[in-house]
Structure formats: C-alpha cells, structure tokens
Design a protein around this motif. Structure first.
Motif, PDB file in Angstrom:
ATOM      1  N   TYR A 213       0.914  -1.504  -0.023  1.00  9.58           N
ATOM      2  CA  TYR A 213      -0.057   0.723   0.501  1.00  9.58           C
ATOM      3  C   TYR A 213       1.215   1.019  -0.185  1.00  9.58           C
ATOM      4  O   TYR A 213       0.556   1.930  -0.527  1.00  9.58           O
ATOM      5  N   ILE A 214       2.137   1.408   0.999  1.00 13.96           N
ATOM      6  CA  ILE A 214       3.024   2.689   1.195  1.00 13.96           C
ATOM      7  C   ILE A 214       4.170   2.375  -0.137  1.00 13.96           C
ATOM      8  O   ILE A 214       4.579   2.825  -0.080  1.00 13.96           O
ATOM      9  N   GLY A 215       4.275   1.082  -0.560  1.00 15.14           N
ATOM     10  CA  GLY A 215       5.345   1.039  -1.000  1.00 15.14           C
ATOM     11  C   GLY A 215       5.646   2.207  -2.631  1.00 15.14           C
ATOM     12  O   GLY A 215       6.855   2.706  -2.336  1.00 15.14           O
ATOM     13  N   PRO A 216       4.448   2.057  -3.317  1.00 23.52           N
ATOM     14  CA  PRO A 216       4.867   3.160  -4.613  1.00 23.52           C
ATOM     15  C   PRO A 216       4.872   5.001  -4.221  1.00 23.52           C
ATOM     16  O   PRO A 216       6.301   5.178  -4.084  1.00 23.52           O
ATOM     17  N   ALA A 217       4.673   5.065  -2.586  1.00 26.47           N
ATOM     18  CA  ALA A 217       4.848   6.573  -2.625  1.00 26.47           C
ATOM     19  C   ALA A 217       6.060   6.226  -1.860  1.00 26.47           C
ATOM     20  O   ALA A 217       6.917   7.547  -2.067  1.00 26.47           O
ATOM     21  N   VAL A 218       6.151   5.714  -1.779  1.00 29.01           N
ATOM     22  CA  VAL A 218       8.406   5.287  -0.428  1.00 29.01           C
ATOM     23  C   VAL A 218       8.502   5.535  -1.313  1.00 29.01           C
ATOM     24  O   VAL A 218       9.753   6.415  -1.378  1.00 29.01           O
ATOM     25  N   GLY A 219       9.026   4.882  -2.508  1.00 26.58           N
ATOM     26  CA  GLY A 219       9.458   4.382  -3.419  1.00 26.58           C
ATOM     27  C   GLY A 219       9.714   6.140  -4.005  1.00 26.58           C
ATOM     28  O   GLY A 219      11.026   5.933  -4.931  1.00 26.58           O
ATOM     29  N   ARG A 220       8.783   6.062  -4.757  1.00 29.85           N
ATOM     30  CA  ARG A 220       8.557   7.350  -5.341  1.00 29.85           C
ATOM     31  C   ARG A 220       9.865   8.536  -4.762  1.00 29.85           C
ATOM     32  O   ARG A 220      10.418   9.953  -5.091  1.00 29.85           O
ATOM     33  N   TYR A 221       9.270   9.103  -3.129  1.00 31.27           N
ATOM     34  CA  TYR A 221       9.588   9.653  -3.065  1.00 31.27           C
ATOM     35  C   TYR A 221      11.531   9.855  -2.208  1.00 31.27           C
ATOM     36  O   TYR A 221      12.094  10.468  -2.508  1.00 31.27           O
ATOM     37  N   VAL A 222      11.894   8.177  -1.888  1.00 34.46           N
ATOM     38  CA  VAL A 222      12.990   8.270  -1.585  1.00 34.46           C
ATOM     39  C   VAL A 222      14.119   8.448  -3.102  1.00 34.46           C
ATOM     40  O   VAL A 222      15.228   8.439  -2.485  1.00 34.46           O
ATOM     41  N   GLY A 223      13.825   7.443  -4.075  1.00 36.83           N
ATOM     42  CA  GLY A 223      14.204   7.982  -5.573  1.00 36.83           C
ATOM     43  C   GLY A 223      14.528   9.397  -6.003  1.00 36.83           C
ATOM     44  O   GLY A 223      15.406   9.778  -5.465  1.00 36.83           O
ATOM     45  N   VAL A 224      13.309  10.021  -5.572  1.00 35.92           N
ATOM     46  CA  VAL A 224      13.727  11.219  -6.629  1.00 35.92           C
ATOM     47  C   VAL A 224      14.144  12.757  -4.896  1.00 35.92           C
ATOM     48  O   VAL A 224      14.946  12.942  -6.182  1.00 35.92           O
ATOM     49  N   LEU A 225      13.977  12.169  -3.948  1.00 34.86           N
ATOM     50  CA  LEU A 225      14.901  13.342  -2.792  1.00 34.86           C
ATOM     51  C   LEU A 225      16.444  12.211  -3.405  1.00 34.86           C
ATOM     52  O   LEU A 225      17.520  13.429  -3.291  1.00 34.86           O
ATOM     53  N   SER A 226      16.890  10.821  -3.610  1.00 32.57           N
ATOM     54  CA  SER A 226      18.241  10.720  -3.788  1.00 32.57           C
ATOM     55  C   SER A 226      18.632  11.165  -5.430  1.00 32.57           C
ATOM     56  O   SER A 226      19.549  11.362  -5.021  1.00 32.57           O
ATOM     57  N   ASP A 227      17.956  11.540  -6.130  1.00 32.78           N
ATOM     58  CA  ASP A 227      18.277  11.815  -7.237  1.00 32.78           C
ATOM     59  C   ASP A 227      18.913  13.546  -6.927  1.00 32.78           C
ATOM     60  O   ASP A 227      19.956  13.808  -7.466  1.00 32.78           O
ATOM     61  N   ALA A 228      18.227  14.578  -6.522  1.00 31.36           N
ATOM     62  CA  ALA A 228      17.582  15.610  -6.045  1.00 31.36           C
ATOM     63  C   ALA A 228      19.327  15.767  -5.231  1.00 31.36           C
ATOM     64  O   ALA A 228      19.759  17.388  -5.735  1.00 31.36           O
ATOM     65  N   LEU A 229      19.356  14.961  -3.805  1.00 26.73           N
ATOM     66  CA  LEU A 229      20.944  15.253  -3.370  1.00 26.73           C
ATOM     67  C   LEU A 229      22.141  14.940  -4.048  1.00 26.73           C
ATOM     68  O   LEU A 229      22.877  15.859  -3.816  1.00 26.73           O
ATOM     69  N   ARG A 230      21.676  13.921  -5.165  1.00 26.54           N
ATOM     70  CA  ARG A 230      23.061  13.700  -5.760  1.00 26.54           C
ATOM     71  C   ARG A 230      23.515  14.316  -6.774  1.00 26.54           C
ATOM     72  O   ARG A 230      24.610  15.234  -6.782  1.00 26.54           O
ATOM     73  N   ALA A 231      22.245  15.626  -6.952  1.00 24.63           N
ATOM     74  CA  ALA A 231      22.709  16.528  -7.759  1.00 24.63           C
ATOM     75  C   ALA A 231      23.327  17.252  -7.146  1.00 24.63           C
ATOM     76  O   ALA A 231      23.284  18.849  -7.849  1.00 24.63           O
ATOM     77  N   GLN A 232      23.321  17.722  -6.222  1.00 30.68           N
ATOM     78  CA  GLN A 232      23.556  18.958  -5.274  1.00 30.68           C
ATOM     79  C   GLN A 232      24.647  18.230  -4.643  1.00 30.68           C
ATOM     80  O   GLN A 232      25.584  19.631  -3.662  1.00 30.68           O
ATOM     81  N   GLY A 233      25.709  16.987  -4.836  1.00 33.25           N
ATOM     82  CA  GLY A 233      26.834  16.830  -4.571  1.00 33.25           C
ATOM     83  C   GLY A 233      26.521  16.065  -3.834  1.00 33.25           C
ATOM     84  O   GLY A 233      27.994  15.548  -3.285  1.00 33.25           O
ATOM     85  N   VAL A 234      25.685  15.715  -2.942  1.00 31.62           N
ATOM     86  CA  VAL A 234      26.063  14.858  -1.387  1.00 31.62           C
ATOM     87  C   VAL A 234      26.234  13.510  -2.174  1.00 31.62           C
ATOM     88  O   VAL A 234      26.317  12.733  -2.859  1.00 31.62           O
ATOM     89  N   GLY A 235      26.957  12.895  -1.434  1.00 34.63           N
ATOM     90  CA  GLY A 235      27.455  11.387  -1.774  1.00 34.63           C
ATOM     91  C   GLY A 235      26.825  10.511  -1.438  1.00 34.63           C
ATOM     92  O   GLY A 235      26.783   9.468  -2.493  1.00 34.63           O
ATOM     93  N   ARG A 236      26.007  10.533  -0.704  1.00 36.07           N
ATOM     94  CA  ARG A 236      25.000   9.525  -0.060  1.00 36.07           C
ATOM     95  C   ARG A 236      24.002   9.385   0.968  1.00 36.07           C
ATOM     96  O   ARG A 236      23.949  10.496   1.593  1.00 36.07           O
ATOM     97  N   LEU A 237      22.593   9.413   0.130  1.00 35.58           N
ATOM     98  CA  LEU A 237      21.563   8.917   1.552  1.00 35.58           C
ATOM     99  C   LEU A 237      21.488   7.938   1.961  1.00 35.58           C
ATOM    100  O   LEU A 237      21.163   6.667   1.778  1.00 35.58           O
ATOM    101  N   MET A 238      20.812   8.437   3.894  1.00 29.88           N
ATOM    102  CA  MET A 238      20.318   6.795   3.942  1.00 29.88           C
ATOM    103  C   MET A 238      18.894   7.116   4.947  1.00 29.88           C
ATOM    104  O   MET A 238      18.999   8.045   5.826  1.00 29.88           O
ATOM    105  N   ILE A 239      18.406   6.143   4.286  1.00 34.47           N
ATOM    106  CA  ILE A 239      16.742   5.983   5.556  1.00 34.47           C
ATOM    107  C   ILE A 239      17.226   5.985   7.345  1.00 34.47           C
ATOM    108  O   ILE A 239      17.157   4.582   7.276  1.00 34.47           O
ATOM    109  N   VAL A 240      16.357   6.077   7.871  1.00 34.13           N
ATOM    110  CA  VAL A 240      16.040   5.475   9.208  1.00 34.13           C
ATOM    111  C   VAL A 240      15.454   4.392   9.373  1.00 34.13           C
ATOM    112  O   VAL A 240      14.356   4.991   8.547  1.00 34.13           O
ATOM    113  N   LYS A 241      15.720   3.668   9.680  1.00 32.61           N
ATOM    114  CA  LYS A 241      14.724   2.035   9.741  1.00 32.61           C
ATOM    115  C   LYS A 241      13.506   2.507  11.021  1.00 32.61           C
ATOM    116  O   LYS A 241      14.033   3.000  12.196  1.00 32.61           O
ATOM    117  N   SER A 242      12.719   1.601  11.484  1.00 30.59           N
ATOM    118  CA  SER A 242      11.920   1.927  12.867  1.00 30.59           C
ATOM    119  C   SER A 242      12.622   1.077  13.831  1.00 30.59           C
ATOM    120  O   SER A 242      12.176   1.250  14.839  1.00 30.59           O
TER     121      SER A 242
END
Length: 696
Positions: A213-242
């Motif tokens: 149910y939440i997979g597509p929304a989360v996948g889009r969010y982390v994918g778009v954010l990861s790409d946008a951060l990489r465009a700003q020069g950020v080396g790596r995005l890490m996500i906090v788990k439960s």
C-alpha cells in the motif's frame, strides 16, 4: 569554503524540519537549525536544508541521514496505492477477519480499521502449501490468466502476494510474483515470503499489504530525493528504519513497511547514545514535537524493542485496531499531543486537547499563518513561556495577540474563564496526557518511573518535561544538548541494521545442532543480499543470532541471544536453560514440566557508519559562572497576575545552578523550570532539573 567530511541529519516533523551538521572526523557539531516543514512535499524542506548548509559548507561527498514520515503519513491519510491481494483460495479475507478481537472490550460502538484492500480486489488463488513446506495443491499459472487480467482491468498500482505457509516454502509466491510482473509491468509487487517470512497468517498478510500500500509512495519519495541530493553533490542518502538503524534508498523502497516509525526511532537512538555516554543506563526518553508526543524506555543503555506493532491504531483519539505489522521496531508509545495539538470542547462541554493538530499549515494561531484554533503552543504564548525572540531564526513571525484571541474565543468565553485559567487548563491537560503516556511505558509494564531519569527532547518536550516529571514522581529531568534537533541528531548516530527471520516452530529438544546452524546460515545469506545494497567500506561486525522461544502452548515468545555467528552455537540444552532464566527474569516463575518450543530464528546484521555520540555528549567539568539573564519576561500566573521571570541562554550559562521559576532558551527548544525546582547547566548545554517532590 572549508572541505569537511560531513554527516547531515534531517528529521521531518509535522511542523518543523530539523537539521544538524556533524564533522565526522572530529565528532563535533557544526550547525543545528530548524526550517518550516512542507507537508505537501516533504522533500522540499529537506532540499531547502541542504541548500542552506551548502552555503556554509562543501556538501560534496557528504552523507545525509534522514528520518521520514512519508510512509506513516501515506498510511494514516489513506493516500496509498490502489492495491490488490493475491492469497490462497479461501484465505483472501484474512485482512478483514483479523483476530476477531475488539479494540475496546466493553465498547458497544466499536470501530475497526477498514482493510487497505477492498473485497473486490482480494483474489483467491488455487494453490496450497502445508506447514512443513510440502505442496498440497500445485500452483498452475495457466489457470490464473483471468485473475491477472482482472487486476489489469482494475488499474491496480501494487500487488501483495501472501500464500498460506509461504514462510515454509516460497516457491508458489515466487512463481506468482514473476507472473504478475510479466502481466503488469511497472506495478509494485511484494510477497510475504520476502517481507515477513514468519508464521501467523493474519500478521504476515497484513504486513505484506501495508508494504504494498505504501510502497509506490515511499519508493517515489526516496528515489526523487536521492537523485535531487546527488545533483547537489551529496554522496549518499541513508534512511532511518523503525528499528533505529539506517538503510539505503534501495532497501527502503523494497521494504517501506520497515520505515513506519522512522522519525520516532531516531529520537530513541539519540537517547540511547546519550545514556551510554553518560553512564546513566536507565532512562525514559520523552519527546514532544509539533504533532505528537512519544515515550520509550532505555534499559542498560539500549532501547526496548518489539517485533510486532499496530500502525494507525488511534483515530481521533479512539482505539480502532490499526494494521498489524511484524517488523523489528523500537518500542514506543505515541499520542496526539504536540505543540500544535488543538484544544476543543466536546459534546459534554469537557475541554480536550488533541489528537488533531494544526500541523505546519496553518499551524498555531500565534504563528500568523492563518490558524485560528487554540493550541498548546498558543497557551504558552499567552502565559509568556514562548515569545517572539525564540522564533527569530525559524522564519516565523510570532503573534501573541492571535493566540490570545483564539483561546478567548474557543475556550475562555465558552466556559466564562479568565484567559490565564484557560491557557493553564490547556497546558495541564496536555501534561496529564503525556504523563499517562509515560506510565504506559513504565508502570503498566511493571517498571517504576521513579527509578528512571526523564530525558526530554523535541521542540516542545523540555517545555513540559518538568511538569511531566513531577506528575510521574521522577526525581530528575535531563535535557540533553541540542534538544530541539535531537531526532535529527539521532539519525546521524544510527548504524546500518537489518534483521532477517525464519520460522522453526518445533520443540527445541527435537532440533539438532546441525539443523539450527543451517537455519542461521540461510539467514546469513539473506542478510548478505541486503548488506550488498549498503555503502561500501562500512565496518561489519559478525551478525548476532537470536532464537525466539516460548513454552509449548503459549502464544508469545521471548528472545534468547545466541551470540555472534563467528562464535560456537550453544548446545540445545544450554539454550533451553538460558530461555528458562530469561523467562523467570521476565515473569518471576518457571514452568519446569513444560517443553520449550523454538519459534523463530533471527539474525541481526549491522554495519558501523563511524558516527558516535561520545564526543557530542561528553560533558567536561563546567566552571561555575555568575550567569546573567538574557532578558526578563512578564509571565501570567494561574490567578492572572503577572510575575517577572528571567530568561537564560544555555550557551551563556555553563556551570550555573539556577532556581526556578525561570526559562532557558536551548538549541531549538525552551526549558521551563518551575518554582521549587533547580536547574544545573553543564559545559555542553546539558540541563539537569531537580524536581521539588523528588522520589515519592
């Protein structure tokens, strides 16, 4: 611009997005700040944070550790994907049947959470696997082309596959997954034998459905954010788990159900790091932000964990069951009591506070963004504990007059109360709600809250902590350094963590050493696949083995640590004795004639990111100073009178011991010290508040 090895922590809250910047080599904090959250697109605030940091530091190659509520909000707001469920024929309605229990036993007006997949999209599949993994009825894919066409016609965006006993044999689920991917390219597909390969049919299916149910929304969010951060020069995005650990965007998108408690988990991670650094192993971590308040227990320097919880179980303050999730999660109690919680009068003319929140938009009335309903923050604005000076760096224009108008119209005038009484009533109710929350984590679990220090963080936590501490009888309240950005700080202090399980469900005396070792070897292979998607170069200590066991006939199990995988596996008899010791410690008695049943094998694989809170929380001896107030405020008392109260800045009062009443401005938060209480400020900004009542 100086080049540094940066670790950036970002926590998106309901009202503010918090950020911290650490130098990984020196372990020092370089910056900490808040910006308003952007609920319509949380990534916008995150990118705003990185852009602001990039103006002062070189962010190229930096690591961004992010606590996110995207999965939680998608579930709570019912904005998830149009999902379908493929289940064994005759078992497709398990998510509706649930456990047939009632959220509130004696409530005749029962409300139950609606299934995330409606009946029309729950499809039975002719196949059957037995509990031992043998095939009772083969899966013939050619017989299910009509079902796949039905999914296509329904326009589904995600598919959950949960077949009976797939934890024992995943072959049928794997075949169906391949068929669905071929028939519905681009659709998000998840199966129970991958997400939750454990017995308990309802919980396993529910976990898989939430993941879909939440997979597509989360996948889009982390994918778009990861790409946008990489465009700003950020080396790596890490996500906090439960579970408080970190994971890559790839693993986060595959298992979004493991992120439901992402934000709250970061706060507990920071609390545990603080407890270890201070050699104060037992604490109650109390956090209050703009939307919710949370509490969790730290024992022996580690946060309490659980392997099952129910997401979205409270709606408008009522218990509605929620959605069962089998996943390792830090054990938290969370309620709708934050700075933005709205005060309202119910049908019986009783004043209530929360759980509805004004959020970031429009926010409390005093924020001047169009909010007209009174909130907890507005109550503090009225009595004077919050003032315009506190919000200068946040971009918020503070309007006390708007707070006065909101409380007068919606609380004071309907009850015929003076404005001071109405404001204090709102605060008192919020404090009572949070004290009960702390009792849920302690007293109702056999723990005495007087044996724990109360560690308060969050933008609003230190403002209420002294009152909550008095209410529960705590002897001391501790406000750590950087309390307003504590969750963002906790995001940087986690390590990569993955937990994989397999169900055994056999009496322990029927399992030989070779079979048990083989189960853990298979788990190690699965863990290696997950770790392959994590950053290269991280230190990987040997994974830890845990056996979840119970006495035969019981419903719930206890974890039995079996040591790291590079150590010899204990003998079966030794494991049995260890379980009985743990059982006695937990329940106070043994069942000498009962057989021990091995339920699940669990493997915990971690990767050390190289971030530590030791230097951050070290508190060298502070030289006592004659601290002077930064200013004074005119605070309303309960009787409506005005008293002159000093306001100190924690950064300017190191080593001071101060007697209340007073207010301390402290790194994105406000500490309210009441009359009869004293506060001692350490060299790094830690505030220890000795309460007037002490241990009762």
């Amino acid at each position: 611009m100086t080049t540094r090895d940066l670790v950036i922590g970002v926590d998106v809250g309901g009202t503010f997005t918090d950020a911290v910047v650490l130098d990984r080599e020196t372990g020092t904090l370089l910056d900490a700040f808040k910006v308003p959250s952007t609920p319509a697109d949380p990534a916008e605030a995150v990118l705003c944070v990185i852009a602001r940091i990039a103006r002062a530091f070189d962010v190229r190659g930096s690591v961004v550790c992010h606590g996110t509520t995207v999965g939680t909000n998608t579930l709570i707001e019912r904005l998830g994907a149009r999902s379908a469920l493929l289940a064994t024929e005759g078992f497709s309605d398990v998510v509706a049947l649930r456990r047939q229990d009632r959220p509130s036993l004696y409530d005749f007006d029962v409300r139950i959470s609606e299934p995330l997949v409606p009946a029309a999209r729950r499809i039975g599949v002719a196949e059957r696997t037995a509990a031992d993994g043998s095939i009772v009825r083969p899966l013939v894919l050619e017989d299910h082309t009509a079902a796949l066409a039905r999914l296509q016609a329904a326009g589904v965006q995600s598919v959950a596959i949960s077949f009976l006993h797939a934890y024992a044999n995943a072959d049928h689920e794997q075949q169906m997954e391949a068929a669905v991917r071929d028939a519905l390219p681009g659709v998000y597909v998840t199966r129970s034998s991958d997400v939750c390969p454990e017995f308990r049919e309802y919980e396993r299916t529910s976990t898989t459905v939430v993941n879909a149910y939440i997979g597509p929304a989360v996948g889009r969010y982390v994918g778009v954010l990861s790409d946008a951060l990489r465009a700003q020069g950020v080396g790596r995005l890490m996500i906090v788990k439960s579970n408080g650990g970190l994971t890559s965007p790839e693993n986060a998108a595959r298992y979004p159900v493991h992120l439901i408690e992402s934000g709250p988990a970061a706060q507990l991670t920071a609390s545990a790091s603080f407890a270890r650094a201070k050699r104060c192993p037992d604490m109650v971590a109390f956090d209050m932000g703009g939307t919710t308040a949370k509490a969790g227990v730290i024992r022996a320097g580690e946060p309490e964990m659980t392997t099952e919880f129910y997401a979205d179980r409270l709606v408008d303050g009522r218990e509605v069951g929620g959605y069962a999730i089998r996943s390792s999660v830090l054990d938290l109690v969370e309620i709708g009591a934050g700075g933005g919680s709205i005060a309202w009068i119910d049908e019986a003319r009783v004043l209530k506070v929360g759980p509805t929140s004004a959020g970031a938009s429009p926010g409390p009335a005093c924020y001047g963004r169009g909010g007209t309903r009174p909130t907890v923050t507005d109550a503090h604005a009225v009595i004077g504990t919050l003032s315009a000076e506190l919000f200068e760096a946040s971009g918020i224009a503070f309007h006390r007059e708007a707070a006065v108008a909101a409380i007068r119209q919606h609380v004071a005038e309907p009850f015929g109360w003076p404005i001071a009484r109405a404001a204090y009533a709102i605060i008192d109710i919020a404090v009572a709600n949070m004290a009960e929350m702390v009792r849920l984590t302690t007293t109702r679990r056999g723990l005495d809250p007087r044996d724990f220090a109360l560690l308060a963080s969050g933008g609003a936590g230190p403002l209420h902590a002294a009152a909550v501490g008095e209410e529960i009888g705590s002897a001391e309240v501790i406000v750590p350094p950087y309390p307003g950005m504590f969750s963002a700080l906790g995001a940087t202090l986690g390590n990569v963590r993955h937990e994989v399980t397999t169900t055994l469900l056999r009496h322990l005396d029927e399992i030989d050493d070779t079979a048990l070792a083989s189960a853990f070897d298979q788990l190690a292979t699965r863990a290696d696949v997950l770790m392959a998607a994590e950053p290269e170069g991280i230190t990987r200590p040997p994974p830890l083995r845990v056996l979840e066991a119970r006495f035969s006939g019981q419903l719930f199990e206890l974890p039995v640590p079996l040591g790291p995988v590079n150590a010899p596996l204990p003998a079966i008899g030794e494991i049995s004795r260890h379980f009985r010791d743990i059982y006695r410690a937990e329940y106070g008695f043994d069942l000498p004639d009962a057989r021990v049943q091995a339920v699940n094998a669990r493997l915990i694989a971690t990767g050390d990111m190289g971030h530590s809170g030791d230097l951050l929380f070290a508190d060298p001896e502070a030289v006592a100073c004659g601290a002077q107030p930064a200013r004074h405020i005119d605070m309303l008392t309960r009787t409506g009178e005005t008293c002159r109260v000093p306001v100190y800045r924690a950064a300017d009062a190191h080593g001071a011991t101060l007697a209340g009443p007073l207010v301390i401005e402290h790194s994105g938060a406000t500490v309210w010290v009441h009359e009869g209480q004293t506060a001692r400020i350490g060299a790094h900004g830690q505030v220890n508040i000795a309460l007037s009542g002490g241990r009762r």
